[in-house]
Design an enzyme around this catalytic site. Structure first.
Site, PDB file in Angstrom:
ATOM      1  N   ALA A 195      -6.048 -12.896   6.664  1.00 10.48           N
ATOM      2  CA  ALA A 195      -6.199 -13.251   5.255  1.00 10.48           C
ATOM      3  C   ALA A 195      -5.459 -14.561   5.007  1.00 10.48           C
ATOM      4  CB  ALA A 195      -5.657 -12.153   4.356  1.00 10.48           C
ATOM      5  N   PHE A 196      -5.786 -15.219   3.917  1.00  9.60           N
ATOM      6  CA  PHE A 196      -5.205 -16.555   3.688  1.00  9.60           C
ATOM      7  C   PHE A 196      -3.694 -16.512   3.497  1.00  9.60           C
ATOM      8  CE2 PHE A 196      -3.765 -17.174  -0.658  1.00  9.60           C
ATOM      9  CZ  PHE A 196      -4.228 -16.035  -1.286  1.00  9.60           C
ATOM     10  N   LYS A 197      -3.146 -15.325   3.193  1.00 11.79           N
ATOM     11  CA  LYS A 197      -1.700 -15.245   2.974  1.00 11.79           C
ATOM     12  C   LYS A 197      -0.910 -15.585   4.241  1.00 11.79           C
ATOM     13  CE  LYS A 197      -1.571 -12.510  -1.192  1.00 11.79           C
ATOM     14  NZ  LYS A 197      -2.984 -12.100  -1.399  1.00 11.79           N
ATOM     15  N   ASP A 198      -1.579 -15.551   5.399  1.00 11.50           N
ATOM     16  CA  ASP A 198      -0.910 -15.972   6.635  1.00 11.50           C
ATOM     17  C   ASP A 198      -0.436 -17.427   6.555  1.00 11.50           C
ATOM     18  OD1 ASP A 198      -1.089 -13.591   8.146  1.00 11.50           O
ATOM     19  OD2 ASP A 198      -3.159 -14.030   8.701  1.00 11.50           O
TER      20      ASP A 198
END
Ligand SMILES: *Cc1c(COP(=O)(O)O)cnc(C)c1O
Length: 426
Positions: free
Chosen positions: A105-108
Site C-alpha cells: 500500500a502507498f503507506k510504505d
C-alpha cells in the site's frame, strides 16, 4: 528550512523537532515555512532522472539545509527501493500503482522515509516509537522501521480485531519491532499510547515518539510519486490527479508537489460516504459525525486530521482550495460496480480505495486531458470486496503470501496503562 504550526504561524522549529515531536503542543500540524519552486536545472533533466534522483531533488528543495545532502541521499535511496509504475487503461485514463512496497500500500512510502529520517535525526542513542493501529498503518510502520538503526518500535493492536493476514503483517518481524496484542479495542490502544506520552517519568527514561500519519516526514516522500507520475505521462495536456482520500495526507502531498511547480491542473480528493471534504468545500465546515464503515475502510475517517494543512496551504487564496482542488463522494455500490466494470473491460483488479478514485475520475467526463488515479493498495489486500464485485479472487503476490507462512510473535497485554508502563520501563 524551519517549520511552523498551522495553529501558530509565528512558531519556528527545526526539522529534528518537527519529526521527532510529530505534533506541536498547540494542537496544529507542522508545515515548511517556505515551499520553494524547483528551478531550471531540475526541469531540464526531469525526464532523465531515476525515481531516487527525483526524490532526492524534491526533498532537497523542500528541506534545504535542515539535513545534509549525504544523509538525505541515504534516506531517499533506502526508502525508494520500489517503483510507482503508471499503467494506461484507456486513451486518457491511467492508474499510478503505489502498492509495490513491502506491505502493498502507498503507506510504505511514508513509513520507510520517516523511519530512516528519524534514525538520522535522533540525538539520543535509542528512540522508542509507539504506534496504535487498527491494521494497515501499523503494518507499514513495522515494515518501515524493521532493522532501522537506533529505533525500537512497539505496535499496539486490538486482539481479534484485525484480519488474520493483517495480524501476520504486524507480528512477524522480530528484532526491533515488538507487537503488543491488547485485550481491548483500537480506542484502548490509542489511549494507552496517549497515556505513555503524558507520562513524565517514563519520558525521563526513554525518548518516545509517534509514527502516526500526521508526521510531516510521512508527507514529504508522498510528494515524490506525483513527480514520477507526470514524468511517465509525458503529456502537455492539462492533467488531473485523483486521490482516494481519508485523512487527506496523500492529497496534501500532491498539493505540495504542485506548489513546487509540478504541472497538474486539477486534484480531486475522492472520498467514500465519509465525505468530510465535500462538505467542507460546500459549507465551510466538517459536520460533527462519526465514521461509517465502507468497503474502502482505510478511508473511513470522519474528521480528517490533514484538513488543517489543506486549509492552511490555501490561506492566501481568496477562493480557497477550489478550483485547483475539488472533492467527490462515492458510495459502496458505485465502488463495487467500478471494480466489476474495470475487471470485465481491462482484466485489471482494482482494490476498493482505488475504485473510489476511478468513479470520481469517470464523473469528470467530458473534462479533457489525462486523468491519473492513484492506486493506493494492491487488490489482494481486499479479497472479500474483489470477490463480491467480480466473482473472482485476485492473485496473491508472493510478498503477501510469504507473511502467511511466518510465525506470529506478540506479547499479550491488558488495556491497563500500568502494564504498558512496566513493559516500556523494563
Ligand atoms: C490510508 C489510505 C488511504 C487514505 O489516504 P489519506 O492520506 O489518509 O487520505 C487510501 N487508500 C488506502 C489503501 C490507504 O491505506
Amino acid at each position: 528550512m524551519r517549520f511552523y504550526s498551522t495553529q501558530d504561524h509565528g512558531l519556528r522549529v527545526t526539522l529534528e523537532q518537527a519529526v521527532l515531536q510529530s505534533l506541536p503542543a498547540d494542537g496544529g500540524l507542522y508545515l515548511p515555512e517556505r515551499i520553494p519552486r524547483l528551478g531550471e536545472a531540475f526541469w531540464s533533466s526531469f525526464h532523465h532522472q531515476s525515481f531516487s534522483e527525483l526524490g532526492f531533488h524534491v526533498a532537497r528543495s523542500l528541506l534545504g539545509d535542515a539535513v545534509s545532502p549525504q544523509v538525505l541521499e541515504t534516506v531517499v535511496n533506502g526508502s525508494l527501493d520500489f517503483d510507482a509504475p503508471l499503467v494506461q487503461l484507456t486513451e486518457n485514463e491511467f492508474i499510478l500503482e503505489l502498492f509495490h512496497g513491502p506491505t502493498l500500500a502507498f503507506k510504505d512510502f511514508g513509513a520507510r522515509f520517516m523511519a530512516r529520517l528519524m534514525s538520522h535525526l535522533r540525538t539520543d542513542s535509542e528512540v522508542t516509537v509507539l504506534v496504535a493501529t487498527s491494521g494497515d498503518t501499523g503494518a507499514a510502520v513495522a515494515a518501515g522501521y524493521h532493522r532501522v538503526q537506533g529505533m525500537t518500535v512497539y505496535i499496539l493492536y486490538p486482539s481479534g480485531r484485525v484480519s488474520p493476514l493483517q495480524e501476520k503483517q504486524l507480528t512477524t518481524w522480530g528484532d526491533n519491532v515488538i507487537a503488543l496484542e491488547v485485550d481491548g479495542t483500537f480506542d484502548d490502544c490509542q489511549s494507552l499510547v496517549k497515556a505513555a506520552f503524558l507520562d513524565v517519568d517514563l519520558q525521563k527514561k526513554r525518548t518516545l515518539t509517534s509514527a502516526n500519519s500526521i508526521n510531516l516526514a510521512r508527507l514529504i516522500p508522498q510528494s515524490f510519486y506525483y513527480f514520477r507520475a507526470i514524468q511517465q505521462l509525458r503529456s502537455d495536456d492539462p492533467t488531473t490527479i485523483v486521490v482516494p482520500s481519508g485523512n487527506l495526507g496523500n492529497v496534501t502531498a500532491g498539493l505540495l508537489a504542485h506548489r513546487m511547480g509540478l504541472p497538474v491542473s486539477h486534484f480531486v480528493a475522492a472520498q467514500n460516504q465519509n465525505d468530510s471534504l465535500v462538505q467542507y468545500l460546500r459549507t465551510g465546515h466538517v459536520p460533527d459525525r462519526t465514521a461509517v464503515r465502507t468497503h474502502s475502510n482505510a478511508m473511513d475517517v470522519a474528521q480528517p486530521s490533514n484538513l488543517a494543512r489543506v486549509v492552511d496551504l490555501f490561506r492566501d487564496e481568496k477562493d480557497g482550495p477550489e478550483p485547483l482542488l475539488t472533492a467527490d463522494s462515492v458510495d459502496d455500490e458505485d465502488t463495487l460496480d467500478a471494480m466489476r466494470r474495470v475487471y470485465e473491460r481491462h482484466r485489471v483488479f482494482l482494490d476498493p480505495h482505488t475504485a473510489v478514485g476511478w468513479v470520481a475520475a469517470e464523473r469528470l467526463n467530458p473534462v479533457g486531458g489525462p486523468k491519473v488515479v492513484l492506486a493506493t493498495a494492491h487488490p489482494a489486500k481486499f479479497p472479500e470486496a474483489v470477490r463480491i464485485a467480480t466473482g473472482r479472487t485476485p492473485p496473491m503476490p508472493e510478498r503477501l503470501a510469504a507473511f502467511q507462512r511466518r510465525t506470529k510473535k506478540a506479547r499479550p497485554m491488558s488495556a491497563e496503562y500500568a502494564e504498558l508502563r512496566a513493559i516500556l520501563s523494563g
